[in-house]
Structures are given as C-alpha cells and as structure tokens.
Design an enzyme around this catalytic site. Structure first.
Site, short mmCIF file in Angstrom:
data_model
loop_
_atom_site.label_atom_id
_atom_site.label_comp_id
_atom_site.label_asym_id
_atom_site.label_seq_id
_atom_site.Cartn_x
_atom_site.Cartn_y
_atom_site.Cartn_z
N CYS A 1 0.87 -1.18 0.00
CA CYS A 1 0.00 0.00 0.00
C CYS A 1 0.91 1.23 0.00
O CYS A 1 2.13 1.12 0.18
CB CYS A 1 -0.90 0.00 1.24
SG CYS A 1 0.02 0.05 2.77
N HIS B 1 2.91 1.55 11.01
CA HIS B 1 1.83 1.39 12.00
C HIS B 1 1.80 2.53 13.02
O HIS B 1 0.79 2.75 13.67
CB HIS B 1 2.07 0.14 12.86
CG HIS B 1 1.99 -1.14 12.12
ND1 HIS B 1 1.02 -1.40 11.22
CD2 HIS B 1 2.77 -2.25 12.20
CE1 HIS B 1 1.20 -2.63 10.75
NE2 HIS B 1 2.26 -3.16 11.33
N GLU C 1 -0.72 -0.76 15.60
CA GLU C 1 -1.44 0.45 15.17
C GLU C 1 -2.55 0.79 16.16
O GLU C 1 -2.74 1.96 16.52
CB GLU C 1 -2.04 0.26 13.76
CG GLU C 1 -2.69 1.55 13.26
CD GLU C 1 -3.58 1.36 12.04
OE1 GLU C 1 -3.21 0.62 11.12
OE2 GLU C 1 -4.66 1.99 12.03
N CYS D 1 -8.73 2.27 5.73
CA CYS D 1 -7.98 2.85 4.61
C CYS D 1 -8.52 2.35 3.27
O CYS D 1 -8.91 1.18 3.16
CB CYS D 1 -6.52 2.46 4.78
SG CYS D 1 -5.52 2.93 3.41
N SER E 1 0.53 -10.57 9.71
CA SER E 1 -0.08 -9.41 9.06
C SER E 1 -1.60 -9.44 9.26
O SER E 1 -2.30 -10.35 8.80
CB SER E 1 0.26 -9.45 7.56
OG SER E 1 -0.66 -8.68 6.84
N SER E 2 -2.08 -8.40 9.95
CA SER E 2 -3.51 -8.34 10.27
C SER E 2 -4.35 -8.21 9.00
O SER E 2 -5.39 -8.85 8.85
CB SER E 2 -3.71 -7.16 11.22
OG SER E 2 -4.92 -6.56 11.07
S1 SF4 Z 1 -3.25 3.44 6.48
FE1 SF4 Z 1 -2.32 1.42 6.69
S2 SF4 Z 1 -3.11 0.28 4.92
FE2 SF4 Z 1 -3.49 2.45 4.49
S3 SF4 Z 1 -1.75 3.19 3.31
FE3 SF4 Z 1 -1.29 3.58 5.48
S4 SF4 Z 1 -0.16 1.77 6.18
FE4 SF4 Z 1 -1.20 1.22 4.26
#
Ligand code: SF4
Length: 285
Positions: free
Chosen positions: A12, A71, A123, A196, A224-225
């Site tokens: 991501c 995180h 997180e 997200c 990894s969640s």
């Molecule tokens: S909020 Fe989490 S899933 Fe979304 S871009 Fe950031 S790290 Fe990646």
C-alpha cells in the site's frame, strides 16, 4: 488454467513510503534501529537487515537513530524517546498520523471514543494512546456491552466511533449497527469509517475474485492483520483458500488440481513475491 491476480495486491502507499524512506536512510547511515519489524514480511526484513537495519523490541535496546514504521507508535513512546534524547526517523503512514490527531481532537472536545481494532496490534495500541482515558477498544461484538457500559458510566453524551485502518469492512458496519441501535437517540454519535481505501479495495476485490475461482491463494506475512482479514473473506466465498508467505509454501500436485485460481496479497507483500507465486501456478498447468 485460468489465474486471476488482484489488481490491488501488494504494497500500500504507506508501506511503499516506509520502505523507500528506510532505504534512503540506510544509504546515509551504516546502521539504524527499527522499533519492531519494519513490515510483516520476513523477506523484506531480512534484506533490509543485511543493509544495516537492526530490529529492536523496545527503546531500551536503542543504539542508533530509531526508525518508526508505518503502524506508528504510542504517545508514551514519543515521550520516552524525547526524554532520552533518542532521534526518531518517524515513518508512520500519514493516514495513521491523521487518525492520531483526529482522536486527540475529539477527546479534547469531550467525546468518548470507541476504537475498533485488534487489541494487541501496534497500530491500535498507538492510536488508542491518543484517545484519552474516556475510550474503549472493541475488537469484536463480544466487547460491545462492556464498551457501552463504560461509555454510560462516563456520563458523556458524545461518542466517536473510529477504527484501525486495516479493520474488516463488514465487521465495522455490523458493530456500528449494534451500537447505534443499543444507544438509541439519546447520544450524539459521530462515525468515522477510517478503514484505509487500500484495505477497502483489497477486501472488496478478494470477495469478488473468491466467488469466481475454485482456489484462492492469499499471500502475506503470518502476523499481518490485513492478510488475515483477506484470508477470512476468501474462506467465506471460496471452498478452497490458503494463506502462504512465498511460493515455497505451495505444493505442485495440490495446485494442479485446480482450473481457476485467484491470487491476492496483503499490504506488506512485495510485487516480486506475487509474481513468483503467479509463475509457479502458471507452470503447474
Ligand atoms: S493506512 Fe495502513 S493500509 Fe493504508 S496506506 Fe497507510 S499503512 Fe497502508
């Protein structure tokens, strides 16, 4: 054999940002400490460790500048680093930092906060530390009753519902429904669907692909969640779903049994691992 690879699979934007900046920092510094594994992917961690990244579990072990991963960290960890003069390279995903600010603002405005998230996920721990004392982590529907009791006991009238960025979309909606119908119209409830978009797209895509294939392969780190969520979705919509870390976890004779295969990957999986899995399946045909 027909193979569908999820278009939204892999890193991501937050993970890309962290990895790119970490490489830049390692170019400038021979050794950097990272508080916790930089991402939930062993291959990436091993490769960065070869370049001088040292994974530590607490600031007590810090010997160099300390990198903060996507995180994020808790308020207390920022304070400890400051008090000890430890220099941080803060690579917390900007979206996570925005949530920290948001919950802090709501808390300062006398809102009680329900944070949906996995209780021991870094997180969630980080975000929760910015929520103030009038707050409660809700991991699943079993936590709702205690959370509501705690909210009522606070005598506050305003409630914020917000979540970890990689939380399950369907569970978010389900739990909001339970909470709003239990509380009725006596309270002001502000709902922030802070899942997200990267997570959102991946979950929707996993559901779509899983409904069309007879084997779903979910690639991602064991811890990894967001990968676990994808696996849970895949098992709901496809009779055969497996979670793997790399192509080495695949068995050729098993793969040969299927004609339609779907492949998706969590946010910490590099493209080359996805390509290796794809090629392994293609060659099994
Ligand atoms: S909020 Fe989490 S899933 Fe979304 S871009 Fe950031 S790290 Fe990646």
């Amino acid at each position: 054999m027909n193979i569908i690879v999820g278009k939204n699979s892999g890193f991501c934007s937050g993970v890309k940002y962290t990895i790119t900046r970490a490489k830049d920092e390692l170019y400038k510094n021979s050794s950097i400490d990272c508080l916790g594994e930089i991402i939930h992917n062993k291959q990436v961690v091993d490769s960065l460790e070869k370049d001088g990244l040292r994974t530590i579990n607490s600031l007590d072990e810090a010997k160099n500048k300390v990198l903060i991963r996507a995180h994020g960290i808790s308020k207390e960890v920022y304070e400890i680093a400051k008090s000890r003069g430890i220099e941080l390279i803060d690579l917390t995903c900007p979206k996570v930092l925005a949530i920290h600010k948001q919950v802090e603002n709501f808390s300062n405005n006398n809102y009680f906060i329900f944070l949906f998230g996995i209780k021991d996920h870094p997180e969630t721990i980080g975000t929760f530390s910015f929520c103030g004392k009038n707050s409660y982590i809700i991991e699943n529907a079993q936590d709702i009753e205690d959370a509501i009791n705690s909210f009522k006991a606070s005598n506050l009238k305003d409630l914020l519902i917000i979540s970890q960025t990689t939380f399950s979309l369907s569970l978010f909606d389900e739990m909001v429904q339970i909470i709003t119908s239990s509380l009725g119209n006596n309270y002001n409830i502000h709902i922030e669907k802070s899942i997200c978009n990267a997570t959102n797209l991946r979950q929707v895509e996993t559901k779509e692909i899983s409904s069309q294939v007879d084997l779903m392969i979910i690639i991602g780190g064991k811890n990894s969640s967001n990968t676990k969520k994808l696996y849970e979705i895949a098992t709901k919509y496809c009779k055969n779903a497996i979670q793997i870390q790399t192509k080495d976890d695949l068995d050729l004779s098993f793969i040969k049994k299927f004609k339609n295969i779907g492949i998706v990957a969590g946010a910490s999986t590099p493209d080359y691992i996805i390509n290796e899995v794809y090629n392994f399946c293609l060659n099994a045909d």
